[in-house]
Design a protein around this motif. Structure first.
Motif, PDB file in Angstrom:
ATOM      1  N   ASP A  47       0.844  -1.198   0.000  1.00  0.00           N
ATOM      2  CA  ASP A  47       0.000   0.000   0.000  1.00  0.00           C
ATOM      3  C   ASP A  47       0.879   1.248   0.000  1.00  0.00           C
ATOM      4  O   ASP A  47       1.757   1.407   0.867  1.00  0.00           O
ATOM      5  CB  ASP A  47      -0.912   0.007   1.235  1.00  0.00           C
ATOM      6  N   ILE A  48       0.649   2.153  -0.955  1.00  0.00           N
ATOM      7  CA  ILE A  48       1.504   3.327  -1.116  1.00  0.00           C
ATOM      8  C   ILE A  48       1.456   4.245   0.097  1.00  0.00           C
ATOM      9  O   ILE A  48       2.477   4.810   0.506  1.00  0.00           O
ATOM     10  CB  ILE A  48       1.128   4.092  -2.413  1.00  0.00           C
ATOM     11  N   ASP A  49       0.286   4.413   0.712  1.00  0.00           N
ATOM     12  CA  ASP A  49       0.178   5.295   1.878  1.00  0.00           C
ATOM     13  C   ASP A  49       0.942   4.724   3.066  1.00  0.00           C
ATOM     14  O   ASP A  49       1.650   5.465   3.777  1.00  0.00           O
ATOM     15  CB  ASP A  49      -1.296   5.501   2.243  1.00  0.00           C
ATOM     16  N   ASP A  50       0.792   3.417   3.276  1.00  0.00           N
ATOM     17  CA  ASP A  50       1.546   2.775   4.357  1.00  0.00           C
ATOM     18  C   ASP A  50       3.045   2.880   4.098  1.00  0.00           C
ATOM     19  O   ASP A  50       3.837   3.112   5.026  1.00  0.00           O
ATOM     20  CB  ASP A  50       1.149   1.300   4.472  1.00  0.00           C
ATOM     21  N   LEU A  51       3.444   2.705   2.841  1.00  0.00           N
ATOM     22  CA  LEU A  51       4.861   2.773   2.485  1.00  0.00           C
ATOM     23  C   LEU A  51       5.439   4.145   2.803  1.00  0.00           C
ATOM     24  O   LEU A  51       6.523   4.259   3.408  1.00  0.00           O
ATOM     25  CB  LEU A  51       5.028   2.448   0.995  1.00  0.00           C
ATOM     26  N   LEU A  52       4.733   5.200   2.411  1.00  0.00           N
ATOM     27  CA  LEU A  52       5.248   6.554   2.641  1.00  0.00           C
ATOM     28  C   LEU A  52       5.356   6.864   4.130  1.00  0.00           C
ATOM     29  O   LEU A  52       6.307   7.539   4.568  1.00  0.00           O
ATOM     30  CB  LEU A  52       4.345   7.572   1.942  1.00  0.00           C
ATOM     31  N   GLU A  53       4.398   6.383   4.920  1.00  0.00           N
ATOM     32  CA  GLU A  53       4.478   6.566   6.379  1.00  0.00           C
ATOM     33  C   GLU A  53       5.710   5.857   6.931  1.00  0.00           C
ATOM     34  O   GLU A  53       6.420   6.398   7.795  1.00  0.00           O
ATOM     35  CB  GLU A  53       3.210   6.034   7.049  1.00  0.00           C
ATOM     36  N   ARG A 169      13.042   4.887 -12.296  1.00  0.00           N
ATOM     37  CA  ARG A 169      14.141   4.216 -13.014  1.00  0.00           C
ATOM     38  C   ARG A 169      14.385   4.850 -14.382  1.00  0.00           C
ATOM     39  O   ARG A 169      15.458   4.674 -14.973  1.00  0.00           O
ATOM     40  CB  ARG A 169      13.842   2.726 -13.174  1.00  0.00           C
ATOM     41  N   THR A 170      13.392   5.601 -14.895  1.00  0.00           N
ATOM     42  CA  THR A 170      13.567   6.279 -16.183  1.00  0.00           C
ATOM     43  C   THR A 170      14.051   7.713 -16.008  1.00  0.00           C
ATOM     44  O   THR A 170      14.186   8.447 -16.983  1.00  0.00           O
ATOM     45  CB  THR A 170      12.234   6.298 -16.954  1.00  0.00           C
ATOM     46  N   GLY A 171      14.297   8.121 -14.764  1.00  0.00           N
ATOM     47  CA  GLY A 171      14.783   9.465 -14.507  1.00  0.00           C
ATOM     48  C   GLY A 171      13.693  10.499 -14.303  1.00  0.00           C
ATOM     49  O   GLY A 171      13.974  11.692 -14.187  1.00  0.00           O
ATOM     50  N   GLU A 197      20.715   9.817   0.519  1.00  0.00           N
ATOM     51  CA  GLU A 197      20.551   9.665  -0.923  1.00  0.00           C
ATOM     52  C   GLU A 197      20.455   8.192  -1.307  1.00  0.00           C
ATOM     53  O   GLU A 197      19.648   7.819  -2.167  1.00  0.00           O
ATOM     54  CB  GLU A 197      21.711  10.338  -1.658  1.00  0.00           C
ATOM     55  N   ILE A 198      21.297   7.360  -0.671  1.00  0.00           N
ATOM     56  CA  ILE A 198      21.216   5.913  -0.927  1.00  0.00           C
ATOM     57  C   ILE A 198      19.851   5.393  -0.493  1.00  0.00           C
ATOM     58  O   ILE A 198      19.189   4.637  -1.208  1.00  0.00           O
ATOM     59  CB  ILE A 198      22.341   5.174  -0.173  1.00  0.00           C
ATOM     60  N   PHE A 199      19.436   5.833   0.690  1.00  0.00           N
ATOM     61  CA  PHE A 199      18.128   5.438   1.219  1.00  0.00           C
ATOM     62  C   PHE A 199      17.012   5.844   0.243  1.00  0.00           C
ATOM     63  O   PHE A 199      16.122   5.051  -0.094  1.00  0.00           O
ATOM     64  CB  PHE A 199      17.932   6.112   2.587  1.00  0.00           C
ATOM     65  N   ALA A 200      17.071   7.087  -0.249  1.00  0.00           N
ATOM     66  CA  ALA A 200      16.038   7.589  -1.148  1.00  0.00           C
ATOM     67  C   ALA A 200      16.034   6.847  -2.479  1.00  0.00           C
ATOM     68  O   ALA A 200      14.971   6.593  -3.067  1.00  0.00           O
ATOM     69  CB  ALA A 200      16.239   9.087  -1.388  1.00  0.00           C
ATOM     70  N   SER A 201      17.213   6.467  -2.955  1.00  0.00           N
ATOM     71  CA  SER A 201      17.298   5.754  -4.230  1.00  0.00           C
ATOM     72  C   SER A 201      16.602   4.404  -4.163  1.00  0.00           C
ATOM     73  O   SER A 201      15.899   4.003  -5.102  1.00  0.00           O
ATOM     74  CB  SER A 201      18.766   5.562  -4.634  1.00  0.00           C
ATOM     75  N   ILE A 202      16.790   3.716  -3.038  1.00  0.00           N
ATOM     76  CA  ILE A 202      16.125   2.417  -2.901  1.00  0.00           C
ATOM     77  C   ILE A 202      14.636   2.620  -2.628  1.00  0.00           C
ATOM     78  O   ILE A 202      13.797   1.849  -3.096  1.00  0.00           O
ATOM     79  CB  ILE A 202      16.791   1.588  -1.783  1.00  0.00           C
ATOM     80  N   CYS A 203      14.323   3.664  -1.887  1.00  0.00           N
ATOM     81  CA  CYS A 203      12.904   3.977  -1.645  1.00  0.00           C
ATOM     82  C   CYS A 203      12.159   4.231  -2.948  1.00  0.00           C
ATOM     83  O   CYS A 203      10.967   3.918  -3.075  1.00  0.00           O
ATOM     84  CB  CYS A 203      12.779   5.203  -0.744  1.00  0.00           C
ATOM     85  N   SER A 204      12.848   4.828  -3.931  1.00  0.00           N
ATOM     86  CA  SER A 204      12.197   5.102  -5.216  1.00  0.00           C
ATOM     87  C   SER A 204      11.716   3.811  -5.867  1.00  0.00           C
ATOM     88  O   SER A 204      10.646   3.778  -6.490  1.00  0.00           O
ATOM     89  CB  SER A 204      13.152   5.840  -6.155  1.00  0.00           C
ATOM     90  N   VAL A 205      12.507   2.725  -5.696  1.00  0.00           N
ATOM     91  CA  VAL A 205      12.097   1.428  -6.238  1.00  0.00           C
ATOM     92  C   VAL A 205      10.838   0.936  -5.528  1.00  0.00           C
ATOM     93  O   VAL A 205       9.887   0.456  -6.154  1.00  0.00           O
ATOM     94  CB  VAL A 205      13.236   0.391  -6.101  1.00  0.00           C
ATOM     95  N   ILE A 207       8.610   2.754  -3.989  1.00  0.00           N
ATOM     96  CA  ILE A 207       7.469   3.601  -4.362  1.00  0.00           C
ATOM     97  C   ILE A 207       6.931   3.204  -5.735  1.00  0.00           C
ATOM     98  O   ILE A 207       5.720   3.108  -5.943  1.00  0.00           O
ATOM     99  CB  ILE A 207       7.878   5.088  -4.342  1.00  0.00           C
ATOM    100  N   GLU A 208       7.844   2.946  -6.683  1.00  0.00           N
ATOM    101  CA  GLU A 208       7.402   2.530  -8.022  1.00  0.00           C
ATOM    102  C   GLU A 208       6.641   1.211  -7.971  1.00  0.00           C
ATOM    103  O   GLU A 208       5.610   1.048  -8.640  1.00  0.00           O
ATOM    104  CB  GLU A 208       8.595   2.404  -8.965  1.00  0.00           C
ATOM    105  N   LEU A 209       7.140   0.261  -7.165  1.00  0.00           N
ATOM    106  CA  LEU A 209       6.468  -1.036  -7.049  1.00  0.00           C
ATOM    107  C   LEU A 209       5.065  -0.872  -6.457  1.00  0.00           C
ATOM    108  O   LEU A 209       4.096  -1.449  -6.952  1.00  0.00           O
ATOM    109  CB  LEU A 209       7.299  -1.983  -6.178  1.00  0.00           C
TER     110      LEU A 209
END
Length: 651
Positions: A47-53, A169-171, A197-205, A207-209
């Motif tokens: 769930d995207i909302d749970d993920l962001l929290e 992943r597409t920028g 930044e490392i944390f945010a990069s993996i978080c982006s994956v 969030i996309e999922l």
């Protein structure tokens, strides 16, 4: 007024203030391990909302961060806060209500201190010099600290903030993790920012999922909902749209709008071809007084033309006219009572409750077409039960339903025409049998009288002439009924291009030759060359009967006739028509006789040759795809005769 930020001031602030290396020159191994352990678990949150929290919570646990906001950019590129942690509830709700446009963010980034391609820092000094807006003040604990100077270069000022950007992943820019304050009130070391930044990069994956899962679920839910809706529409339509009585059909259509789509009111207008206007034929959810008055309205084609302008199209055959774009002159075609028109104007000026709310004067229109694609009516759903402007899936569902209604109306119309044609043939046959029998009996009587021996030659010839007149009348009646039967059986495949102007001139000459003793004045108005229509040999009969009817019923000492051909364009079908007008100076036909002038007089034994002729005229015009009607010929505001209109499509 904000100060101008000089280039040297900007360079100095950026150089002196912001995260700096701690001196270790490398990231702590235990921090990286903790970051990886935490962030890998985030990949399994669907769930995207749970993920962001959880992302916000992890930032506060892993790093010396007190207050954090996670922003996401929408398809419109507007950046909105999705998660706010570390703030009081009242402050949190205020932050969640704001947003920043793509242009605003781009302007801010011009003055930011970029730490890498993923992160940038905004010092309080730049905000103070450029000027603050109300949104900037929502993020500080104490507004009294906003304009104070920084105590030391390593202090985290209440106006400072740090953005760690999140990219797909597409920028593509997804959003940002924004640090609003630190736990110790100190500037974050650059190494900590690198770990973020490392944390945010993996978080982006993650969030996309989660977003992909949400989209897949939304698509699946929408597909299931649409399939269920279509199934309900088809099931409901099977019973509702199988009715052959148009009135019952239309009433059930409005009931279906309530049952299937939740509209508490609605109306249907259909084209009245006789008067070339639209009329309310079915309504639900309005007062008896409103419905009674609405049925008296004659809505001009231009009113529907406005409703279905391309700018209002929201789907196939679906249009939405917001109350704000409803012109003043369009109000008179709404459903109301004369005494409530001023209230209608007042309602028009009232604002809608919110952006997605339904306004009382909103118009949602679904066009009904005949088999030739010509608009012949419209469904106006009204008063949605949830008080909201319908969603696209609802509009699509009603659009499907409206298409089925168009087909059903066409079928009901054809069925009704078939029944009427059968009734007409039965009536004509009955009257033909009656009239022929009467004429035959009369002819036999006259012949019998002619055989009486005591009659003179002149008396005998008189009875013979009477018998011959009856015979001629009987032959003409039989021919006309036979002609009507032919008209009923012909279709468009037998039509060819004919110059209607030539036909008119020819029929006028024939009519005048039959009335040599009358001083008839015929004037030709506009008779353009190449006025071609699709017709057959019956077109001459059409005009001869109308011209003959007009002249026979004109008892003026100097009968006058004016004939013109005018070109018209049907804005709905973009098709050209010829409006042939035949005006006279005879006595105006009474209003009560006009509607049925070209119809067979059902339910009466009174039936004349003229009735058959006029009905034939209407039938021929209809066969050509046209129509005929009569109205007063006006002069000086007074009726001075009749004007017959024969409207035929150009060929």
């Amino acid at each position: 007024m904000a100060e101008d930020l000089a280039a040297q001031d900007f360079e100095r602030i950026i150089a002196e203030i912001g995260p700096k290396p701690s001196g270790l020159g490398m990231l702590a191994g235990d921090l990286i391990r903790r970051v990886l352990d935490v962030v890998l678990n985030l990949l399994f949150i669907e769930d995207i909302d749970d993920l962001l929290e959880e992302i916000a919570r992890a930032v506060r646990e892993l790093f010396p961060v007190d207050r954090v906001v996670i922003w996401l950019a929408g398809e419109d590129l507007v950046r909105r806060p999705k998660v706010v942690q570390g703030f009081p509830e009242d402050q949190k709700s205020e932050i969640l209500a704001i947003s920043y446009s793509d242009q605003e963010i781009a302007e801010v980034k011009k003055y930011a201190k970029w730490l890498s391609k993923l992160s940038w820092f905004m010092p309080a000094e730049i905000l103070q010099k450029r000027g603050l807006d109300e949104r900037d003040l929502l993020f500080v604990k104490d507004r009294n600290d906003v304009l104070r100077p920084r105590k030391s270069p390593d202090e985290w000022h209440p106006l400072d903030y740090l953005d760690i950007c999140i990219y797909s992943r597409t920028g593509k820019y997804i959003g940002a993790i924004e640090i609003e304050s630190t736990t110790d009130g100190k500037m974050l070391p650059l190494e900590t920012v690198r770990a973020m930044e490392i944390f945010a990069s993996i978080c982006s994956v993650a969030i996309e999922l989660a977003t992909m899962r949400d989209k897949e679920l939304a698509i699946a839910d929408a597909a299931a909902s649409r399939a269920n809706q279509i199934s309900r529409i088809l099931t409901f339509s099977k019973d509702v749209l199988s009715l052959v009585d148009p009135d019952a059909l239309l009433d059930n259509v409005l009931k279906a709008l309530k049952e299937l789509f939740g509209f508490q009111a609605g109306s249907i207008v259909l084209l009245d071809e006789t008067e070339n206007c639209f009329r309310y034929v079915a309504m639900i959810g309005y007062s008896d007084e409103e419905m009674a008055y609405a049925k008296t309205l004659r809505i001009p084609p231009d009113a529907l033309k406005y409703d279905i302008s391309p700018e209002f199209m929201i789907g196939r055959n679906a249009y939405y006219v917001p109350a704000e774009q409803l012109p003043e002159n369009r109000l008179i075609w709404e459903i109301y009572t004369p005494s409530s028109f001023d209230r209608l104007r007042k309602i028009r000026g009232e604002p809608r409750a919110h952006e997605g709310a339904w306004h009382k004067l909103d118009n949602l229109i679904f066009v009904l077409h005949d088999r030739h694609g010509r608009p012949v009516g419209a469904i106006y759903p009204d008063a949605p039960s949830d008080g909201l402007i319908p969603k696209p899936e609802t509009v699509d569902g009603i659009g499907i339903f409206a298409s089925l209604v168009s087909i059903s109306l066409e079928n009901a119309k054809n069925y009704r025409l078939t029944l009427r044609a059968k009734e007409e043939i039965e009536l004509l046959n009955s009257l033909l049998f009656r009239d022929v029998s009467i004429m035959n009996e009369s002819m036999r009587d006259h012949l019998a009288l002619a055989m009486e021996p005591h009659l003179t030659k002149e008396q005998r010839m008189k009875y013979v002439r009477n018998a011959m007149e009856k015979l001629d009348a009987m032959i003409e009646l039989i021919q006309r009924v036979r002609r009507l039967s032919q008209i009923q059986s012909l279709d468009h495949s037998s039509l060819v291009r004919i110059d209607v102007a030539s036909v008119i001139r020819n029929q006028v000459s024939k009519a005048l030759s039959k009335m040599p003793d009358r001083r008839i004045k015929v004037l030709f108005g506009s008779l353009p060359e190449n006025s071609f229509v699709l017709a057959n040999d019956m077109i001459g009969e059409l005009f001869s009967d109308i011209i003959g009817f007009s002249l026979r019923n004109n008892y003026s000492e100097t009968p006058e006739m004016i004939i013109s051909i005018n070109e018209l364009m049907d804005d709905f079908t973009n098709r050209k028509y010829f409006d042939i007008t035949i005006s006279d100076n005879g006595s105006p036909i009474p209003d009560e006789k006009r509607p049925g002038l070209f119809d067979i007089p059902y339910g009466t034994s009174e039936f004349t040759m003229t009735d058959i002729s006029l009905f034939a005229v209407k039938s021929i015009a209809k066969m050509y795809g046209g129509r005929i009607w009569v109205e007063d010929r006006m002069s000086g505001g007074m009726p001075v005769g009749n004007t017959f209109h024969i409207l035929l499509p150009a060929g």
